[in-house]
Write an enzyme that holds these catalytic residues in place. Structure first.
Site, PDB file in Angstrom:
ATOM      1  N   SER A 109       0.848  -1.198   0.000  1.00 26.00           N
ATOM      2  CA  SER A 109       0.000   0.000   0.000  1.00 26.00           C
ATOM      3  C   SER A 109       0.880   1.243   0.000  1.00 26.00           C
ATOM      4  O   SER A 109       1.931   1.266   0.639  1.00 26.00           O
ATOM      5  CB  SER A 109      -0.876   0.011   1.251  1.00 26.00           C
ATOM      6  OG  SER A 109      -1.432   1.306   1.457  1.00 26.00           O
ATOM      7  N   TYR A 133      -2.224   5.768  -4.969  1.00 28.36           N
ATOM      8  CA  TYR A 133      -3.286   6.767  -5.021  1.00 28.36           C
ATOM      9  C   TYR A 133      -2.682   7.963  -5.742  1.00 28.36           C
ATOM     10  O   TYR A 133      -1.487   8.237  -5.604  1.00 28.36           O
ATOM     11  CB  TYR A 133      -3.707   7.210  -3.614  1.00 28.36           C
ATOM     12  CG  TYR A 133      -4.482   6.175  -2.819  1.00 28.36           C
ATOM     13  CD1 TYR A 133      -5.678   5.662  -3.304  1.00 28.36           C
ATOM     14  CD2 TYR A 133      -4.029   5.736  -1.586  1.00 28.36           C
ATOM     15  CE1 TYR A 133      -6.408   4.730  -2.569  1.00 28.36           C
ATOM     16  CE2 TYR A 133      -4.746   4.800  -0.845  1.00 28.36           C
ATOM     17  CZ  TYR A 133      -5.927   4.303  -1.346  1.00 28.36           C
ATOM     18  OH  TYR A 133      -6.648   3.386  -0.613  1.00 28.36           O
ATOM     19  N   THR A 159      -5.403   2.523  -7.649  1.00 29.14           N
ATOM     20  CA  THR A 159      -6.715   2.365  -7.013  1.00 29.14           C
ATOM     21  C   THR A 159      -7.666   3.427  -7.556  1.00 29.14           C
ATOM     22  O   THR A 159      -7.390   4.618  -7.466  1.00 29.14           O
ATOM     23  CB  THR A 159      -6.573   2.476  -5.484  1.00 29.14           C
ATOM     24  OG1 THR A 159      -5.624   1.496  -5.067  1.00 29.14           O
ATOM     25  CG2 THR A 159      -7.902   2.242  -4.783  1.00 29.14           C
ATOM     26  N   LYS A 237      -7.410  -0.917 -10.050  1.00 27.65           N
ATOM     27  CA  LYS A 237      -8.012  -1.668  -8.948  1.00 27.65           C
ATOM     28  C   LYS A 237      -9.303  -0.971  -8.506  1.00 27.65           C
ATOM     29  O   LYS A 237      -9.268   0.166  -8.025  1.00 27.65           O
ATOM     30  CB  LYS A 237      -7.029  -1.728  -7.778  1.00 27.65           C
ATOM     31  CG  LYS A 237      -7.574  -2.346  -6.503  1.00 27.65           C
ATOM     32  CD  LYS A 237      -6.469  -2.518  -5.474  1.00 27.65           C
ATOM     33  CE  LYS A 237      -6.971  -3.132  -4.192  1.00 27.65           C
ATOM     34  NZ  LYS A 237      -7.713  -2.191  -3.341  1.00 27.65           N
ATOM     35  N   HIS A 261     -12.935  -2.614  -2.630  1.00 31.29           N
ATOM     36  CA  HIS A 261     -12.094  -2.106  -1.551  1.00 31.29           C
ATOM     37  C   HIS A 261     -12.472  -2.768  -0.212  1.00 31.29           C
ATOM     38  O   HIS A 261     -12.448  -2.133   0.840  1.00 31.29           O
ATOM     39  CB  HIS A 261     -12.268  -0.581  -1.455  1.00 31.29           C
ATOM     40  CG  HIS A 261     -11.028   0.173  -1.044  1.00 31.29           C
ATOM     41  ND1 HIS A 261     -10.345   0.989  -1.902  1.00 31.29           N
ATOM     42  CD2 HIS A 261     -10.355   0.248   0.136  1.00 31.29           C
ATOM     43  CE1 HIS A 261      -9.315   1.536  -1.261  1.00 31.29           C
ATOM     44  NE2 HIS A 261      -9.297   1.098  -0.024  1.00 31.29           N
ATOM     45  N   VAL A 295     -12.822 -12.800  -0.136  1.00 33.58           N
ATOM     46  CA  VAL A 295     -12.204 -14.132  -0.292  1.00 33.58           C
ATOM     47  C   VAL A 295     -11.733 -14.609   1.078  1.00 33.58           C
ATOM     48  O   VAL A 295     -10.915 -13.947   1.733  1.00 33.58           O
ATOM     49  CB  VAL A 295     -11.010 -14.077  -1.274  1.00 33.58           C
ATOM     50  CG1 VAL A 295     -10.300 -15.430  -1.324  1.00 33.58           C
ATOM     51  CG2 VAL A 295     -11.481 -13.647  -2.653  1.00 33.58           C
TER      52      VAL A 295
HETATM   53  C1  FNR Z   1      -7.631  -1.826   2.424  1.00 31.88           C
HETATM   54  N1  FNR Z   1      -7.622  -1.713   1.035  1.00 31.88           N
HETATM   55  C2  FNR Z   1      -6.745  -0.832   0.436  1.00 31.88           C
HETATM   56  N2  FNR Z   1      -6.724  -0.727  -0.922  1.00 31.88           N
HETATM   57  C3  FNR Z   1      -5.868   0.117  -1.529  1.00 31.88           C
HETATM   58  O1  FNR Z   1      -5.873   0.196  -2.753  1.00 31.88           O
HETATM   59  N3  FNR Z   1      -4.988   0.862  -0.788  1.00 31.88           N
HETATM   60  C4  FNR Z   1      -4.947   0.808   0.566  1.00 31.88           C
HETATM   61  O2  FNR Z   1      -4.138   1.486   1.204  1.00 31.88           O
HETATM   62  C5  FNR Z   1      -5.878  -0.044   1.220  1.00 31.88           C
HETATM   63  N4  FNR Z   1      -5.924  -0.120   2.580  1.00 31.88           N
HETATM   64  C6  FNR Z   1      -6.782  -0.995   3.190  1.00 31.88           C
HETATM   65  C7  FNR Z   1      -6.771  -1.102   4.576  1.00 31.88           C
HETATM   66  C8  FNR Z   1      -7.580  -2.037   5.214  1.00 31.88           C
HETATM   67  C9  FNR Z   1      -7.559  -2.142   6.703  1.00 31.88           C
HETATM   68  C10 FNR Z   1      -8.423  -2.884   4.446  1.00 31.88           C
HETATM   69  C11 FNR Z   1      -9.289  -3.924   5.089  1.00 31.88           C
HETATM   70  C12 FNR Z   1      -8.434  -2.763   3.072  1.00 31.88           C
HETATM   71  C13 FNR Z   1      -8.455  -2.617   0.206  1.00 31.88           C
HETATM   72  C14 FNR Z   1      -7.719  -3.910  -0.079  1.00 31.88           C
HETATM   73  O3  FNR Z   1      -6.682  -3.698  -1.005  1.00 31.88           O
HETATM   74  C15 FNR Z   1      -8.642  -4.975  -0.686  1.00 31.88           C
HETATM   75  O4  FNR Z   1      -9.322  -4.452  -1.789  1.00 31.88           O
HETATM   76  C16 FNR Z   1      -9.648  -5.532   0.321  1.00 31.88           C
HETATM   77  O5  FNR Z   1      -9.099  -5.616   1.605  1.00 31.88           O
HETATM   78  C17 FNR Z   1     -10.135  -6.898  -0.130  1.00 31.88           C
HETATM   79  O6  FNR Z   1     -11.137  -7.359   0.685  1.00 31.88           O
HETATM   80  P1  FNR Z   1     -10.927  -8.392   1.902  1.00 31.88           P
HETATM   81  O7  FNR Z   1      -9.966  -9.475   1.441  1.00 31.88           O
HETATM   82  O8  FNR Z   1     -10.370  -7.581   3.037  1.00 31.88           O
HETATM   83  O9  FNR Z   1     -12.305  -8.877   2.145  1.00 31.88           O
END
Ligand code: FNR
Length: 369
Positions: A109, A133, A159, A237, A261, A295
């Protein structure tokens, strides 16, 4: 409890909840608003049922695959999740080492609590993607991309579902802030972390500030800009429609990640597994399609591949592993999913991922009929 061995991702989550401060657990687990999509991401997988073939010799299974030309031990990529050092002091470095050990790609990230370069050093040579981002200040954005390129990251996951941050009510109640001993490491000048912690805006100040820098004007034309500043393949994404998949392909992306997300952005949006086939149709076989959000099981991976995904991504599962046991915890989570996937695939009558067929999945009604 010390000897309790979690045997699935839900048990890892339950253990993580016991270990983490409430503010951190809530930040990791929450979805937006009423969290309808958070629940539906899981329920939608359950509405799909598997249809196995029998009497196939599965004595020699091969569950490996290739992702953007890179071998992967099984069809899974670690999704980018922010601020992993809140889960465990080793944070992103632990995740990087566990990913390398298990032969899977890790996405870092851009809101990590360990820098792009330090994560690269933690597991040299292992395949990694960098999540981006886009900020109003394009120089800040371009600098991140250049750093990822230089540090050997293989792709940029842009993203696109976050022009603004979703509203997570638990975080509002908890007055969520990054603990003051941590920083958004990619936004702190290298070497300055210790020296000017305060001036750099450590902790919550910096996290809120960095979030406020996101460029809401981001649009398709920016893909061309991104392509002009990097040689790395660009994945988008957060695409969930056929129409956007078609536009993405026209704009020369290298891959599409179907994601909501982890339900943290637009509540009541469709579960991703219910969008996947449409996006795959839009991609027309020209670029690989990945899916995340919900998932939790090896069977979810089989279903995702049957509906056209090249691989799945997992977000929270890795955070629960980290919280439970750092690098070893993530290692256990990855091995668990790998074993579940291998078993599910074999019981479906498949020797390898190439044997997976669309007919192996049927959609039931919400009542499960
Ligand atoms: C995320 N996700 C996320 N996505 C992204 O593009 N940049 C980020 O910094 C973050 N940060 C983030 C923090 C936390 C705590 C979570 C739970 C999720 C989204 C992440 O990449 C992904 O899309 C989801 O977490 C997928 O779903 P599941 O596996 O958590 O159900």
């Amino acid at each position: 409890l010390a000897h309790f061995e979690p045997v699935n991702l839900y048990e890892f989550e339950a253990l993580a909840k016991l270990k983490l401060p409430k503010m951190v657990y809530d930040y990791y687990s929450s979805g937006a608003d009423d969290q309808y999509t958070l629940a539906d991401n899981i329920e939608a997988f359950k509405r799909l049922r598997l249809v196995p073939r029998v009497l196939v010799d599965i004595s020699a299974q091969d569950i490996s695959t290739t992702i953007l030309g890179v071998p992967s031990s099984f069809p899974l990529v670690i999704a980018p999740t922010a601020m992993q050092r809140m889960a465990h002091p080793d944070g992103e470095c632990a995740t990087a080492r566990a990913a390398a050990k298990n032969g899977v790609i890790m996405t870092l990230s851009s809101w990590s609590t360990t820098s792009i370069e330090q994560v690269a050093k933690a597991a040299p040579g292992a395949p990694r993607w960098f999540q981006l981002y886009v900020y109003k200040d394009r120089d800040v954005t371009a600098k991140l991309v250049r750093r990822a390129e230089k540090a050997g990251y293989l792709a940029i996951a842009l993203t696109v579902d976050t022009p603004r941050l979703g509203r997570r009510e638990a975080d509002i109640h908890n007055k969520f802030s990054l603990p003051s001993h941590l920083t958004m490491a990619n936004f702190v000048e290298e070497g300055d972390a210790e020296k000017s912690h305060m001036e750099q805006g450590a902790g919550s100040g910096l996290a809120a500030y960095v979030a406020s820098l996101i460029d809401r004007s981001l649009s398709w034309k920016d893909i061309a800009w991104l392509k002009s500043i990097t040689r790395l393949p660009i994945l988008v994404k957060g695409v969930v429609t056929r129409a956007d998949a078609e536009i993405a392909v026209r704009n020369g992306v290298a891959g599409i990640i179907v994601s909501n997300h982890g339900a943290r952005q637009l509540d009541t949006s469709l579960a991703t597994i219910d969008c996947l086939e449409e996006v795959v149709a839009g991609a027309q076989g020209k670029v690989p399609v990945f899916v995340d959000s919900g998932v939790r099981r090896g069977t979810d991976i089989v279903k995702s591949l049957a509906l056209g995904a090249q691989a799945v991504q997992i977000g929270r599962g890795v955070l629960w592993g980290l919280a439970v046991g750092g690098e070893e915890g993530v290692d256990r989570v990855l091995k668990l999913l790998r074993d579940e996937f291998e078993l599910a695939l074999g019981l479906c009558g498949c020797r390898s991922v190439k044997d997976i067929r669309r007919e192996m999945v049927v959609r039931t009604t919400s009542e499960g009929k």
